[in-house]
Design an enzyme around this catalytic site. Sequence first.
Site, PDB file in Angstrom:
ATOM      1  CB  CYS A 205      -0.949  -0.008   1.195  1.00  0.00           C
ATOM      2  SG  CYS A 205      -2.028  -1.450   1.268  1.00  0.00           S
ATOM      3  CG  HIS A 261      -1.773   3.178   4.157  1.00  0.00           C
ATOM      4  ND1 HIS A 261      -1.363   1.950   3.673  1.00  0.00           N
ATOM      5  CD2 HIS A 261      -1.902   3.028   5.499  1.00  0.00           C
ATOM      6  CE1 HIS A 261      -1.264   1.094   4.676  1.00  0.00           C
ATOM      7  NE2 HIS A 261      -1.583   1.724   5.791  1.00  0.00           N
TER       8      HIS A 261
END
Length: 636
Positions: A205, A261
Amino acid sequence: MLEAFIVVLVAVVGASSNGVHATSFVSGNMPDAQESHLPELLPSVVFDPAPVSESNGSVWYRVKLVSLVNLTSPDALAQKNTTSADDCQAFCASLSLCRVWTYRPAFETTCITSKHITATILNFPGVESGSVQPMLVPPPRPPIFPPTPVFKKPPRPNIVIMFADDLGFGDLNSFGHPTSRTPAIDSLAHTGAKLVQYYSAAAICSPSRGSLMTGRLFPRLGIYPGVFSPLSKSGLQLNETTLAKALGSVGYATGGLGKWHLGVQEYLPTNHGFDYYFGAPMTQNECYSNIRNPGSTSPGGQFGPCPILNGSTGEVKQQGNGTYPEDPDAVDMLDIDNRYDQAMADFITSAVAKEKPFFFYFSSHHTHAPQFASNALTNSTRRGLFGDSLAMLDRSVARLNTLLEDLNVVNNTLVIFSADNGGSLIWGDLGGVNGDLRCGKGTTWEGGHRVPTIAKWPGHIAPNTVIEDVTSSLDWFPTFSTLAGYTMPPGVAIDGVDISSVLVDGQSTRDRFFYYQTGGTADLEAARVGPYKIRLITRGSHCANTYPDPACYAPVKVLTNPTLYNLERDPGEKLDIAAHTAEYDLYAPGLLQLVAMQKNAFVKGPPYISQGTSPDRFPCCIKCTPMPDCCRCPKN
């Protein structure tokens, strides 16, 4: 008659009066060759031992093709010195002999042609002198823009990125899944282009998202090892230029929502050029809410209660440390998509009303585990919970399509649908499907990096197009910069290339991709040039040791004999080309030389993820103890 077309590139390294050397791009057309016998018929290239030096300091090497097949007059070469792509193309066309031509704007170029041979010699400064060495590709070069601009002036389209989480290459109906229900996403493919050899810059991610935002490989950014958590002390560094910062500087309204993120607190999106950002900036398994782990009554997240950021300040606007609906202040994550869709509609409608071009980044929580769906879409698909989660994302795409039509901006909006990395094998049938590709999330096998990607721009990208060229998430930064009229900053290493020509008229500008491991010291594990991929290190990840393919969970291993694959013949990396065969000996040395040059030239940033965590970093409405479980917004 079967005509087999092959491409061979050879580096000629030789001294000259000014230290300039030449690299030859040679292609051969072999009549009557049988495709199954290509390894035995591959030609070799020999060079005239007496290169010709010219008054301008250039050094030309006579080239001739030596093959097991009979070629007509292989020594009958024509040559022309040129610095113009158009001139090079016209020269080839005038002879009616060219099978291939190439032009690199940063270097002086010579076209060399014969009936069965086409070569373009590029001169590169700074190459150490030595003997003739086989080489598949020219040395690493700066990112290139199309030699002939696609547009006379920047068209400045609106740009929307719809970004999925942990979506495998084979998860969409339009990419081959028989029971995925994705009509809106599929409609993008029917009215636009599928990019079927598209690579996310990383296989997990945070690194992939950092590269998407900057056009830079994640080791340069220092986004390793692993991922940022909501407790991380660091994030995407504030001196990096993001898509939002770049586009905002040329008049775009910039908005986004969902999973960020890339750090919290000072590293949130509104400190990286976004005018507006809404939602929970972490994965749903990094905050607890009314989402439950499949088959369990336990919360599907950890760390602290899910927050909602709303506006331009990065402040938490909603948070409760109970569970919705028992705690009405808590975030109802099962209904978060309705709120996301409304936030997207409000932002885009406002930008259109102000007659401003807009950039919007819709970073969905779907289809990362634990998957979830609203009551309306639970049990709505034949794939079960994963399919229901994907249907939530498809509904958001449908609402975007309708919104753009209603606002009459669909023809001036470039929509990209993609994902951060491949499906995660550790979750079994809830982890996504990577099609025929090997392994998945966290690995540098194809299933970790290649994701389903679609681009739609009516009037510019032809409908029902399949783009087979290699492309990457790294390419959106230079591409959007070209389209928006943003000037790339000098002195900043950008690893993407402008693919606007690929999207619009099929002219390829990328020929290689480097696979870096996201753990440890972010090692370069593999490299691809053209159809060939060479692997130096094997390492599994995000996979249980019960999986049928041990490579997907195997510990790290440096290979004594690097493995070679032809990804266009074998996308699943099941049939490595045996060492010391003709094909291996022809292509592997050049790839290994390219890897060595990449390693020598590449500069990594410090590993910012290793700077540690602290509970007080979690996004929280108030200062309280114990952090972060105490976090909740006070009642008005």
